[in-house]
Design an enzyme around this catalytic site. Structure first.
Site, PDB file in Angstrom:
ATOM      1  N   ARG A 553      25.989  22.138  27.807  1.00  8.20           N
ATOM      2  CA  ARG A 553      24.942  22.512  27.355  1.00  8.20           C
ATOM      3  C   ARG A 553      23.756  21.250  27.409  1.00  8.20           C
ATOM      4  O   ARG A 553      24.321  20.152  26.985  1.00  8.20           O
ATOM      5  CB  ARG A 553      24.639  23.223  26.069  1.00  8.20           C
ATOM      6  CG  ARG A 553      25.320  24.399  26.062  1.00  8.20           C
ATOM      7  CD  ARG A 553      24.924  25.575  26.971  1.00  8.20           C
ATOM      8  NE  ARG A 553      23.461  25.766  26.782  1.00  8.20           N
ATOM      9  CZ  ARG A 553      22.868  26.861  27.170  1.00  8.20           C
ATOM     10  NH1 ARG A 553      23.509  27.747  28.185  1.00  8.20           N
ATOM     11  NH2 ARG A 553      21.365  27.350  26.698  1.00  8.20           N
ATOM     12  N   VAL A 554      22.652  21.213  27.726  1.00  9.12           N
ATOM     13  CA  VAL A 554      22.109  19.990  27.634  1.00  9.12           C
ATOM     14  C   VAL A 554      21.600  19.428  26.177  1.00  9.12           C
ATOM     15  O   VAL A 554      21.411  18.234  25.931  1.00  9.12           O
ATOM     16  CB  VAL A 554      20.826  19.741  28.384  1.00  9.12           C
ATOM     17  CG1 VAL A 554      21.019  19.844  29.917  1.00  9.12           C
ATOM     18  CG2 VAL A 554      19.775  21.054  28.090  1.00  9.12           C
ATOM     19  N   ASP A 555      21.873  20.255  25.366  1.00  7.03           N
ATOM     20  CA  ASP A 555      21.732  19.835  24.041  1.00  7.03           C
ATOM     21  C   ASP A 555      22.862  19.055  23.609  1.00  7.03           C
ATOM     22  O   ASP A 555      23.080  18.475  22.594  1.00  7.03           O
ATOM     23  CB  ASP A 555      21.306  20.928  22.818  1.00  7.03           C
ATOM     24  CG  ASP A 555      22.007  22.234  23.137  1.00  7.03           C
ATOM     25  OD1 ASP A 555      22.779  22.369  24.052  1.00  7.03           O
ATOM     26  OD2 ASP A 555      21.464  23.218  22.929  1.00  7.03           O
ATOM     27  N   ASP A 556      23.807  19.230  24.312  1.00  8.14           N
ATOM     28  CA  ASP A 556      25.136  18.491  24.246  1.00  8.14           C
ATOM     29  C   ASP A 556      25.322  17.119  25.012  1.00  8.14           C
ATOM     30  O   ASP A 556      26.467  16.638  25.043  1.00  8.14           O
ATOM     31  CB  ASP A 556      26.331  19.370  24.398  1.00  8.14           C
ATOM     32  CG  ASP A 556      26.574  20.533  23.486  1.00  8.14           C
ATOM     33  OD1 ASP A 556      26.894  21.550  23.919  1.00  8.14           O
ATOM     34  OD2 ASP A 556      26.064  20.487  22.617  1.00  8.14           O
TER      35      ASP A 556
END
Ligand code: 6R9
Length: 685
Positions: A553-556
């Site tokens: 995930r791009v939040d990761d």
């Protein structure tokens, strides 16, 4: 081969398979290509990159023609009009809208059961059911399954369930779970399966959102050595939903005698009804409700980054065609296969690839009620041998947990029936891939690492086994009709070797159509971040050979001194260390570098923490990625906080990493909330 490379290729439209993949150059060590055996390729549905390219190009250049040809293999009571599909993915041009086969009428239950029975599969086993305990099992042929589905469908009609009504299903992996889904589909009701590991509160939240006519559950289930009293959870959920002005007047309860006797079950007369008392009294035939291809088939709630779960809505026709087709090609399905997917029907994988996809293909499916490590870590391979499973589809988290145990648990069993393996749910790190491939599959079975989402309905980026060499850890190339694009922050498509945000251009039949009751959130979350595209929320890179590598995930994604590092990359490096079983990496604020890397590490059984080991783990990351990716902190973790579906909850890890222990938020959805305290107590080690 030459001509294949000259296919008309609009920007990013046709995957760029390089010479190595097209078989012109020898696979070199450094490319780490795992080439399918000639025997496998020869028998495969798609047996070469060239054949894939031909089909893929057609699917992109003429999606209407490609998909209507496939769709015509299904039964439609009425066919679609002149337009096979119509779409608007660009919110600037009006409401986002996706429609496939609109105007056509069909029924997915009819296509999965009646159609296959008419084709002669009536006596073929549809479901092998394996209970929690070793000697507990059962089976249903296609004909028997249809009879059970019809009885329940007739019961549902008798209590007033009509086309378009919602039905909440809260069941464990009994045969009654797919039966209930199919019964709803048969009469045009919209099922909303809630994973039977969710709490009363989560169940209530979902009930309140979709306002079902009834809830279908069972009294209890055994999972491993534990008995879980599901009916109590439902009772509490129904109290809660009533408080929120959504009273549910009917709770159909299956008696699961191996877990709990009826007498021991709490009961509310007038509301609760035993399945076994009513359903078997209904006729075993039930007419089909023909529904529009765009009528809703089901809702499935999935967590967003914040707050209220999102009710992902799938419709009938496109989902049917898409799940069936992806199943067939990604697993190279043959009528003689016995297929086992370890996912629970409470998740999208269980919808598309335990129930609908395989049954639409007339496949024999194993449904397993129990836990993969009960009575011991050999259970999966015991089941594989017992039913002669040929296709085994699971999640990296299970692979890694089994990897921690002695490989004797695997080699004790023959596993010679296996021919295709599958992985889903998160990026599979190369070392887990290798273990799955070498130890479980004895280097003979290709692995389909299928990238997709609840929202996509079916596989999006996946190997087609036998068609091209695999790279451990890469989901490889897009499925037919799927146009993945990698965009930069501003939403510009980037070509060639690159990394960025993964978006999808144009629609595909299995795409979700809205978030139930909240079309605005649908547009905001998925279509507004990058105008004109569906935004997946995932990061992705494309290598020199055109292979896709999902980076999580791009939040990761962590930005260290301007270097973008996927948490999955660092985790994969850590896990490749022979003494590391599992790792989860989060970002923490760092004075100099902007963000630092904080790694939670679980060691393999029997190894203990030491300063020396810490250094050697960091060195492994430095060696595999670069000095900039070296973790700033290694936090020993006897266990990681995971959801019941096995996803690591990084939100909690980020809070622990940054010392915000009073802001851990809701930990009730964890499979084992105790791991959080354990982690906190080890913070200073
Ligand atoms: C099917 C499913 C979707 C998210 C997705 C991605 C991750 C799933 C993956 C994968 C890398 C794979 N994901 N499969 N990442 N490789 N083969 O899991 O649906 O529960 O909605 O999760 O899971 O991050 O965005 P869902």
């Amino acid at each position: 081969v030459e001509s294949m490379k000259e296919l008309p290729s609009g920007a990013g439209k046709i995957p760029r398979l390089n010479a190595v993949v097209l078989g012109e150059a020898l696979a070199s060590e450094e490319d780490d290509l795992v080439v399918p055996s000639e025997d496998f390729s020869r028998q495969a549905l798609v047996s070469s990159p060239q054949q894939y390219l031909e089909m893929y190009s057609k699917s992109i250049q003429d999606p209407a023609g490609f998909w209507s040809e496939i769709a015509s293999q299904f039964y439609w009571n009425e066919t679609w009009g002149s337009e096979v599909f119509s779409e608007n993915l660009d919110y600037r041009k009006g409401a986002v809208r996706i429609e496939w086969f609109k105007g056509a009428s069909t029924n997915i239950c009819y296509n999965a059961l009646d159609r296959n029975i008419k084709a002669g599969l009536g006596d073929k086993v549809a479901i092998y059911w394996e209970g929690n305990e070793l000697a507990q099992d059962g089976q249903l042929t296609y004909k028997e399954l249809l009879e059970k589905v019809c009885q329940l469908a007739n019961y549902l009609k008798s209590v007033g369930v009509r086309k378009g009504d919602a039905v909440v299903i809260y069941l464990p992996m009994l045969m009654e779970l797919p039966i209930a889904m199919l019964a709803c589909a048969r009469i045009g009701a919209v099922h909303s399966v809630v994973f039977a590991g969710f709490s009363a509160e989560s169940l209530a939240q979902r009930i309140v959102d979709c306002k079902p006519k009834l809830v279908i559950t069972c009294n209890a289930v055994r999972r491993g050595p534990k008995t879980i009293n599901l009916k109590d959870i439902v009772d509490n959920a129904l109290i809660e939903s009533t408080k929120n002005e959504v009273p549910v007047g009917l709770c159909l309860t299956y008696e699961n005698p191996s877990a709990m006797k009826r007498e021991a079950t709490k009961w509310q007369d007038g509301r609760d009804v035993w399945w076994q008392d009513v359903v078997p009294t209904f006729p075993t035939e039930c007419p089909v409700e023909w529904v529009d291809a765009e009528d809703p088939l089901f809702l499935l709630y999935t967590s967003g980054s914040t707050g209220k779960p999102k009710g992902v809505l799938h419709t009938t026709g496109g989902y049917m065609v898409y799940t069936a087709t992806t199943f067939k090609y990604a697993f190279d399905y043959k009528p003689s296969d016995v297929y086992w997917c370890t996912a629970d029907c409470g998740w999208i994988t269980g919808h598309s690839y335990v129930s609908y996809g395989p049954l639409l293909n007339g496949a024999t499916v194993v449904v397993f009620e129990g836990a993969p490590n009960y009575p011991d870590a050999g259970r999966c391979w015991d089941i594989v041998d017992k039913y002669k499973v040929t296709i085994f589809y699971t999640a990296p988290t299970l692979v890694r947990s089994l990897m921690r145990e002695s490989s004797k648990f695997v080699t004790h069993y023959s596993r010679k029936s296996l021919r295709v393996l599958g992985s889903v749910g998160e990026p599979i790190n190369p070392s887990a891939w290798r273990w799955f491939f070498n130890v479980v599959g004895e280097s003979r079975c290709p692995i389909s690492d299928t990238w997709w989402q609840t929202e996509t309905g079916g596989f999006m980026i996946t190997p087609l086994p036998g068609a091209w060499p695999q790279k451990p850890g890469s989901a490889t190339f897009p499925f037919f009709g799927v146009q993945p694009v990698i965009v930069d922050e501003k939403g510009n498509e980037i070509e060639g070797e690159c990394s960025g945000y993964l978006c999808i251009k144009n629609s595909w039949p299995g795409a979700f159509r809205t978030l139930y009751g909240d079309h605005e959130r649908y547009e905001t979350t998925y279509f507004k971040p990058f105008a004109g595209y569906y935004f997946t929320g995932d990061g992705c890179s494309r290598d020199k050979d055109g292979y896709h590598w999902l980076t999580g995930r791009v939040d990761d994604v962590i930005n260290v001194s301007g270097h973008r590092i996927g948490t999955a990359e660092v985790e994969s490096a850590l896990v490749s260390h022979p003494q590391c079983a599992e790792a989860a990496v989060v970002a923490v604020e760092h004075e100099v570098k902007g963000q630092g890397i904080y790694a939670f590490v679980t060691l393999i059984e029997g190894v203990s923490y030491s300063e020396e080991l810490r250094k050697s783990l960091i060195l492994t990351v430095r060696n595999q990625i670069g000095a900039f990716a070296a973790p700033d902190k290694i936090h020993w973790a006897p266990g990681l906080p995971k959801t019941r579906s096995g996803k690591i909850m990084r939100r909690i890890l980020r809070k622990i990493a940054s010392g915000q222990l009073d802001e851990l938020g809701d930990t009730s959805t964890l499979a084992d909330p105790g791991v959080v305290d354990q982690l906190i107590s080890l913070s200073d080690c």
